[in-house]
Design a protein around this motif. Structure first.
Motif, short mmCIF file in Angstrom:
data_model
loop_
_atom_site.label_atom_id
_atom_site.label_comp_id
_atom_site.label_asym_id
_atom_site.label_seq_id
_atom_site.Cartn_x
_atom_site.Cartn_y
_atom_site.Cartn_z
N MET A 5 0.83 -1.20 0.15
CA MET A 5 0.15 -0.09 -0.02
C MET A 5 0.58 1.24 0.16
SD MET A 5 -2.92 1.05 2.63
CE MET A 5 -3.97 -0.57 2.57
N TYR B 203 -2.04 -1.39 -3.74
CA TYR B 203 -3.04 -0.55 -3.33
C TYR B 203 -2.71 0.89 -3.23
CZ TYR B 203 -5.34 -5.12 -2.55
OH TYR B 203 -5.82 -6.36 -2.91
N GLN C 89 -7.15 -0.61 3.47
CA GLN C 89 -7.38 -0.96 2.04
C GLN C 89 -8.65 -0.52 1.24
OE1 GLN C 89 -6.19 -5.14 1.12
NE2 GLN C 89 -8.01 -5.43 0.04
N CYS D 47 -8.65 2.71 -0.47
CA CYS D 47 -7.72 2.44 -1.79
C CYS D 47 -8.36 2.21 -3.24
CB CYS D 47 -6.72 1.26 -1.46
SG CYS D 47 -5.63 1.64 -0.21
N THR E 99 -7.41 0.22 -6.98
CA THR E 99 -6.36 -0.81 -7.44
C THR E 99 -5.70 -0.21 -8.28
OG1 THR E 99 -7.86 -1.57 -8.91
CG2 THR E 99 -7.78 -2.50 -6.71
#
Length: 474
Positions: free
Chosen positions: A354, A383, A441, A444, A446
């Motif tokens: 991330m 991410y 996440q 986030c 992708t």
């Protein structure tokens, strides 16, 4: 006069050739060596200046004698030996030995941890513990800003110093270049012992400008400690969670506070040349409940024989069985880290990385993109955090190991900075860190969404690949 020009040219050529020989004799990574040689060849004069400031290898220097380091570690050793009923996880014994052998990082049990994910949570907790201090406060921060928050913390420390509490502060000189000297003098005048870490005073010490103390530590009365990614600056509390900074900081009680104390006192000896080893800085702890939450506080620096935290990350990645989740604000991995990430992903380990969608440095952001593309090809799931600037530095692996601290996944943290991370060998802590990662996440996008949204052009990809060439120097 013509001979003077030739003399200057000869002297310059001698300096260039001598510097090139020195770079070759350092036996660094070939890519980094070649890059510096090219800089010296194609950037006249400026290349020498850049190398003098940013290129010298200090890995073999000894800033603290082994005898002094042994004395500073002796109390830690005694407290470690007094622990009872310690159980070491078999799968991480080698990693724990690695840290203990190279870094004198001893594992401590009976740890209780509070996790803060914003300045709104962390700074009130810090002020509360400062208010409770009765004997000493030890504070190390890469940035201690002269803003509303910095002055609030300074006022609290001045108040405690007036009550007879010992207050010691270390701040990084380069990290605080913009801070007025008067800000620190006010604390000194109040009886606080304040030191800049490796001050850069021209013309002396200029070659050390590239080696900075990036650690963030605080120990109160030897019973409570803080470690993580937050500096003392208003930026950590300005705006909302979706417009400001996302970071991770920990409050510790239990055995690991001894390790935090040692880390600070080693740095204190470096800046003040005072050996502080008294038992009163390592009070007998009375944990709320005996547990086997094992923790190691690991420091790394450009003057230690090996890059300890980087070595640990490599080992964790290569021995992971199910997953490794990593958050980092800057992703400019060294070759060993890049190799380990790709190897783990190709082996079927669920590797998730991330990084912020938008960073606080465009140059770093551009340079990181090509590395992101490379790990994606190996199967790493990347991410982009879009809710805020994610300054968090954490790692969690296989529901059994987790880490948090000041270390970024980049050349600067692994090779140039003085850093500190805490490693937990505990299922409960790993699950807490995992839940935090999965919560982040959800904020986030992708890689596929990123590429579709921004229509990544060829020219931009080419520019990022060119900037990547500078990543060992960033």
């Amino acid at each position: 006069m013509i001979y003077i020009h030739w003399l200057v040219l000869l002297v310059y050529l001698f300096v260039i050739i001598a510097t090139m020989i020195k770079i070759l004799m350092d036996n660094r990574q070939p890519v980094k060596t070649l890059l510096w040689l090219l800089v010296l060849c194609f950037v006249p004069v400026a290349g020498i200046i850049l190398y003098f400031f940013f290129g010298q290898n200090t890995r073999k220097e000894h800033l603290i004698s082994q005898r002094s380091l042994d004395q500073l570690t002796k109390r830690n050793m005694l407290e470690f030996a007094e622990q009872r009923n310690m159980r070491f996880p078999e799968e991480y014994r080698a990693l724990m030995r690695l840290y203990a052998n190279q870094n004198m990082a001893l594992p401590f049990k009976d740890n209780e941890v509070e996790i803060y994910t914003s300045g709104y949570e962390f700074f009130p907790a810090l002020l509360e513990e400062i208010g409770r201090a009765r004997h000493h406060i030890h504070l190390l921060s890469y940035i201690f800003a002269d803003d509303a928050l910095g002055n609030l913390i300074a006022d609290a420390l001045i108040d405690k110093a007036g009550q007879g509490v010992e207050v010691r502060i270390i701040y990084d000189d380069v990290g605080n270049w913009k801070v007025r000297t008067a800000f620190y003098e006010r604390m000194r005048d109040a009886g606080i012992d304040v030191h800049a870490f490796m001050p850069v005073k021209f013309p002396a010490f200029t070659s050390k400008v590239n080696y900075r103390n990036h650690r963030k530590l605080c120990i109160v009365d030897g019973r409570v400690g803080f470690i993580g990614g937050m500096n003392i600056a208003l930026r950590y509390v300005k705006g909302t969670r979706r417009q400001g900074w996302r970071d991770t900081h920990l409050k510790l009680t239990g055995g690991a506070v001894y390790a935090l104390q040692r880390a600070f006192l080693v740095d204190w000896y470096f800046v003040d040349r005072t050996l502080i080893t008294s038992r009163k800085y390592y009070p007998k702890l009375n944990p709320a409940a005996e547990n086997n939450c094992l923790a190691q506080v690991v420091t790394s620096s450009p003057v230690s024989p090996w890059p300890e935290i980087m070595q640990g990350y490599v080992r964790i990645l290569l021995q992971a069985r199910r997953y490794v989740y990593i958050e980092t604000p800057y992703f400019l991995p060294t070759e060993p880290i890049l190799f380990a990430l790709r190897t783990a992903a190709v082996a079927g380990v669920d590797v998730r990385l991330m990084v912020p969608l938008r960073g606080d440095s465009k140059l770093m952001e551009w340079a990181s993109r090509s590395y992101v593309s490379e790990v994606i090809e190996a199967g790493v799931k990347v991410y982009f955090y879009q809710a805020a600037f994610n300054h968090s530095k954490l790692l969690v692996c296989d529901d059994s190991l987790s880490s948090c601290g000041s270390t970024n996944v980049d050349f600067r943290s692994f090779e140039h900075n003085f850093e500190s991370n805490i490693f937990f060998y505990d299922e409960g802590m790993a699950l807490r860190m995992k839940r935090m990662f999965l919560k982040d996440q959800a904020d986030c996008i992708t890689v596929a969404e990123f590429l579709d949204k921004w229509k990544y052009p060829f020219v931009k990809r080419l520019w990022e690949s060119l900037v990547r060439l500078l990543s060992p120097l960033l």
